[in-house]
Write a protein that holds these residues in place. Structure first.
Motif, short mmCIF file in Angstrom:
data_model
loop_
_atom_site.label_atom_id
_atom_site.label_comp_id
_atom_site.label_asym_id
_atom_site.label_seq_id
_atom_site.Cartn_x
_atom_site.Cartn_y
_atom_site.Cartn_z
N THR A 107 34.08 30.19 42.25
CA THR A 107 34.87 31.43 43.14
C THR A 107 34.90 31.33 44.33
OG1 THR A 107 32.83 32.83 43.08
CG2 THR A 107 34.11 33.21 41.25
N ILE A 109 31.77 34.49 31.76
CA ILE A 109 30.48 34.56 31.59
C ILE A 109 30.18 35.51 30.14
CG2 ILE A 109 28.12 35.48 32.49
CD1 ILE A 109 29.22 35.21 35.38
N GLU A 110 30.78 36.64 30.19
CA GLU A 110 30.74 37.67 29.18
C GLU A 110 31.02 36.78 27.51
OE1 GLU A 110 32.91 41.30 29.39
OE2 GLU A 110 32.03 41.60 31.20
N LYS A 133 24.85 31.59 40.82
CA LYS A 133 25.42 32.18 42.08
C LYS A 133 24.98 31.26 43.08
CE LYS A 133 27.78 36.19 43.26
NZ LYS A 133 27.91 37.68 42.87
N TYR A 157 30.14 32.20 42.62
CA TYR A 157 29.70 31.69 41.39
C TYR A 157 30.10 30.06 41.17
CZ TYR A 157 28.82 36.22 39.21
OH TYR A 157 28.60 37.63 38.77
N ASN A 172 36.58 36.39 41.04
CA ASN A 172 35.30 36.73 40.63
C ASN A 172 35.28 37.45 38.91
OD1 ASN A 172 32.77 36.91 41.63
ND2 ASN A 172 33.57 37.76 43.56
N GLU A 173 36.69 38.27 39.05
CA GLU A 173 36.88 38.88 37.72
C GLU A 173 37.01 37.82 36.54
OE1 GLU A 173 38.61 39.58 40.49
OE2 GLU A 173 37.25 41.30 41.13
N GLN A 174 37.91 36.85 36.96
CA GLN A 174 38.06 35.73 35.81
C GLN A 174 36.62 35.04 35.48
OE1 GLN A 174 40.63 33.56 38.26
NE2 GLN A 174 42.64 34.25 36.71
N PHE A 175 35.78 34.91 36.61
CA PHE A 175 34.60 34.28 36.13
C PHE A 175 33.68 35.09 35.46
CE2 PHE A 175 30.65 32.12 36.82
CZ PHE A 175 31.18 30.65 36.99
N GLU A 176 33.66 36.32 35.78
CA GLU A 176 32.82 37.16 35.07
C GLU A 176 33.22 37.56 33.55
OE1 GLU A 176 32.16 40.50 37.96
OE2 GLU A 176 30.83 39.42 38.79
N LYS A 177 34.30 37.30 33.24
CA LYS A 177 35.06 37.47 32.05
C LYS A 177 34.47 36.23 30.97
CE LYS A 177 38.74 38.63 29.33
NZ LYS A 177 39.31 37.57 28.77
N TYR A 189 25.50 28.58 34.63
CA TYR A 189 26.30 29.05 36.02
C TYR A 189 25.18 29.67 36.74
CZ TYR A 189 25.85 33.82 34.28
OH TYR A 189 25.04 35.05 34.05
#
Ligand code: ADP
Ligand code: 5GP
Length: 216
Positions: free
Chosen positions: A45, A70-71, A80, A85, A63-68, A78
């Motif tokens: 990110t 991760i889910e 931080k 990230y 960040n949003e794309q990365f966290e999606k 991964y």
């Protein structure tokens, strides 16, 4: 029906260590020496630096794309790292390994420890410069980070050194050519391990036993 030999997995080579240790420099040399070694392009990110190319240096994401992702459990690991990230896309790396290709990961220490849990058959190499003074000189000399970032990175060194004991190999990156030679030797030796060559051995030994070639 003739049985085909089992396909040997490739090697997951994990090169890790503190920031400024020389991971990137050593990995670039290794990639030149071993063109068949697949480099796993990480996702991050952080903003691209000058000259960095999407899909070659990193996959740059929000960040949003990365966290999606991760889910969706899309990462082999991964972490931080210094506020951003970074992660290894899982599918591509594991598919290549099961297809017999060796894969190189150049990742931070937190990430390497996650890979060790999920894929203990990996080969884990810890890179460290010969002294704190040299590490500091190299971080400043690289010229890619602000004073604040460098100080943050140096402040983590004690806890990062403690993790070295979890690795298979350690390379003190004094003279670059020595560090590259040692990394190459590790890869070559790991490639010769019996446990990594059972399919190949079966194929070769079978024709010895079956005497498929007429003896002179
Ligand atoms: P990392 O990827 O671990 O953060 P780099 O590969 O970017 O580290 O190396 C940090 C800096 O040190 C770079 O400027 C690099 O050119 C330099 N460097 C790496 N290895 C050596 C070495 N053996 N001798 C001198 N300089 C080195
Ligand atoms: P940089 O921002 O300088 O390119 O990288 C910062 C740190 O993140 C380096 O120590 C680098 O090895 C690490 N890094 C790069 N890609 C990954 C990754 O996919 N996972 C993890 N855990 N660390 C990474």
């Amino acid at each position: 029906m003739a049985q085909t030999a089992k396909k040997d997995e490739g090697i997951l080579l994990v090169v890790s260590g503190p920031s400024g240790a020389g991971k990137g420099t050593i990995c670039n040399a290794i990639r030149e020496k071993f063109p068949d070694l697949q480099y796993s392009v990480s996702m991050t990110t952080r903003d691209p630096r000058k000259g960095e190319v999407e899909g070659e240096s990193y996959f740059f994401r929000t960040n949003e794309q990365f966290e999606k992702l991760i889910e969706e459990d899309a990462f082999l690991e991964y972490a931080k790292v210094y506020d951003h990230y970074y992660g290894t896309p899982k599918k591509r790396a594991l598919d290549m390994i099961s297809d017999g290709k060796s894969v190189l990961l150049e990742i931070d220490i937190q990430g390497a420890m996650q890979v060790k849990k999920r894929y203990p058959k990996g080969v884990f190499i810890y890179i460290v410069p010969p002294s704190l003074e040299i590490l500091s000189d190299r971080l400043y000399g690289r010229g890619t980070d602000s004073e604040e970032t460098i100080q943050k990175r140096l402040a983590q060194i004690t806890s990062e050194l403690a993790m070295a004991h979890q690795y298979d190999y350690i390379i003190v990156n004094d003279k670059l050519e020595d560090a590259v030679r040692k990394t190459s030797s590790i890869l070559e030796a790991e490639r010769c391990k019996l446990s990594r060559n059972e399919g190949q051995i079966e194929t070769i030994f079978k024709q010895y036993i079956n005497k498929e070639v007429p003896l002179k």
